[in-house]
Design an enzyme around this catalytic site. Sequence first.
Site, PDB file in Angstrom:
ATOM      1  N   TRP A   2      21.694  36.445  37.153  1.00 48.25           N
ATOM      2  CA  TRP A   2      22.591  37.212  36.270  1.00 48.25           C
ATOM      3  C   TRP A   2      22.986  36.388  35.053  1.00 48.25           C
ATOM      4  CZ3 TRP A   2      27.536  36.235  34.541  1.00 48.25           C
ATOM      5  CH2 TRP A   2      28.190  37.289  33.898  1.00 48.25           C
ATOM      6  N   ASP A  36      22.043  42.913  39.338  1.00 47.70           N
ATOM      7  CA  ASP A  36      23.154  42.357  40.105  1.00 47.70           C
ATOM      8  C   ASP A  36      24.507  42.653  39.461  1.00 47.70           C
ATOM      9  OD1 ASP A  36      21.708  41.021  42.212  1.00 47.70           O
ATOM     10  OD2 ASP A  36      21.047  39.572  40.720  1.00 47.70           O
ATOM     11  N   ASP A  37      24.495  43.218  38.261  1.00 46.76           N
ATOM     12  CA  ASP A  37      25.735  43.436  37.527  1.00 46.76           C
ATOM     13  C   ASP A  37      26.473  44.671  38.045  1.00 46.76           C
ATOM     14  OD1 ASP A  37      26.997  42.496  34.650  1.00 46.76           O
ATOM     15  OD2 ASP A  37      27.342  44.610  35.061  1.00 46.76           O
ATOM     16  N   PHE A  38      27.737  44.475  38.423  1.00 44.34           N
ATOM     17  CA  PHE A  38      28.526  45.583  38.962  1.00 44.34           C
ATOM     18  C   PHE A  38      28.664  46.706  37.943  1.00 44.34           C
ATOM     19  CE2 PHE A  38      32.585  47.792  39.202  1.00 44.34           C
ATOM     20  CZ  PHE A  38      32.560  48.299  40.497  1.00 44.34           C
TER      21      PHE A  38
END
Length: 225
Positions: A145, A164-166
């Site tokens: 990330w 992977d970024d919320f």
Amino acid sequence: MHKDVLFSQGVNEALGALSLVDPVMERLIHMFGACSLAPAWDRSPYESLVRSVTHQQLRGSVAEKILGRLIALFPSQAFPRPEDIEAADEAALRGAGLSANKIASLRDIARHAIEGKLPTRVEAESMDDAELVFSLTAIRGVGRWTVEMMLIFTLGRLDVFPADDFGVRNGMRLAYGFDAMPTKRQAQTDAQTWQPYRSIASWYLWRVSAVKSPPSSVRESELSD
């Protein structure tokens, strides 16, 4: 041709291509307007990694305060040099709000820079995404990330998808009406539709995630034809 001009051309092409392949993305583009992503062309990979590590797992406003305190520890520099980070007092770094793990990561980034193991800006621009991910994730605390943020916001790469970024996955949940947060694998699979402009699609998903309206409002009202 100037980097800004080339990047703007790429973004304009992306808006047209994304609108053609995905009606939801077309609505997001209409909703939020032109993408205002502006890469930091003068930022080195070293500075980018330091900034990204500082931001890890924190709200943006909180991370910016901590970053500001870190920079303020070295008033003679616009941004702390690798030598500054390596020699900095542990207590001072903790006082700025950095955790022990982040301090260890920042020191390892600094050591890599001092030893010539970090690419320069020019060198990074000649490397492809996979090379940079492989090379830089060898540094403590630098995961995929972190490198992806550098690829998008420093190098201006147009086809990066930070699965992977919320915020990106939450934006997918809201925009596409998923009942639950999509898994990383599902998000990666769905994002293939947006190639070769996944960075720009991600920018719009971040915007959706930042909207404070309830999910149903985003799906039914703001994304309606």
